[in-house]
Write an enzyme that holds these catalytic residues in place. Sequence first.
Site, mmCIF file in Angstrom:
data_model
loop_
_atom_site.group_PDB
_atom_site.id
_atom_site.type_symbol
_atom_site.label_atom_id
_atom_site.label_comp_id
_atom_site.label_asym_id
_atom_site.label_seq_id
_atom_site.Cartn_x
_atom_site.Cartn_y
_atom_site.Cartn_z
ATOM 1 N N GLU A 98 2.394 -13.251 -10.471
ATOM 2 C CA GLU A 98 2.840 -14.385 -9.906
ATOM 3 C C GLU A 98 3.116 -14.099 -8.457
ATOM 4 O O GLU A 98 3.694 -13.052 -8.047
ATOM 5 C CB GLU A 98 4.114 -15.017 -10.653
ATOM 6 N N GLU A 119 9.398 -20.438 -1.253
ATOM 7 C CA GLU A 119 10.212 -21.288 -1.937
ATOM 8 C C GLU A 119 11.321 -21.556 -0.968
ATOM 9 O O GLU A 119 11.721 -20.647 -0.444
ATOM 10 C CB GLU A 119 10.692 -20.637 -3.372
#
Length: 339
Positions: free
Chosen positions: A210, A215
């Site tokens: 991932e 973010e």
Amino acid sequence: MIGELTPRILLVIGYVAVTAPALAAHDDLEAASAALTLQVTTDPTTTACRRVEDQPPTSLAFRSLHRTFSDDFDEHPLAGGRWVPHYAGGAAWPEARYWGGDGSDFKRKTSANGEQQIYVDPRYGGRMNTPLGLDPFRVHNGVLSIVASRTPPDLKPALFDNEYISGILTTQGKFSQKYGYFEIRAKMPLGRGVWPAFWMLADDGGWPPEVDVVEGRGERPGDVVMTTHWRIPSTQRIQSCGFDFNLPGAESEFHNYGVLWEEDRLIYFIDRKPVSDIRVPIGYDDPMYMIVNLAMGSKFFLGVGFVDASSPESVAFEIDRISVYQIDANPTGVMTDVR
């Protein structure tokens, strides 16, 4: 943005302040160019990631790339067939289950993270068997807004009692690429429980790898996070390595956030300046697809927290564009395969 199988411990190391003048960006819209040149790190790295924003020019080189995917969001994101508004299921997952009925929320949130929203789109019916007509996507003057808003009280039973409705877009089954540069130009929204993300998963459905390109921690203005996740084969333990960057005004100005995936390293960029890198961990073997979403609430991601009375009634993740580039042929004429 960690998936359902993420362990309870996430090692996000370091908090580094990036000076505003070095990464300043104009609050305007930019079309994606057909070609791109990036300045990249060249000296060897270890598995442990590192900050590289102060690298001397002698340790940098130029990498040329050509565009393979771009969405400037001049129309609704579901109009062009590039995106789907939910996580994909397996071969045994009936198409109808995406759109309504008990259990249809399975691919419309990640419960193990403590998320308190459900991802909707105009076709989705929740517990009902007919569409509710909820649209979290707005397009205005070339900007896509993914809007999270409190669930209308009369719709809560139909929407599995989730506190918020919001949106997710993925290119799973539509577009994936091995190696290259993946970039979003966006503003990072703020508020308790607010968790915007642009990230990538393996096209074969495995996890990890991932790549969290960027973010936002909604309770911390200007705090953006870039993280790599992988699995140790001998122990099956998940390892994570990344950094927080302080980017004043990230909530009010558009900035470019990207990652360059090369055979030997992942290099993270803010406004096309390298800020961290890591030697590509084991398991990064398959093409990856993109995900962009606005979650609400988190158990484990610090600086987000659970939604409460102070959380915004409505909040938008504003996105100017998302673009992907592939690395050009090297001087010997060899080019990395795209799958």
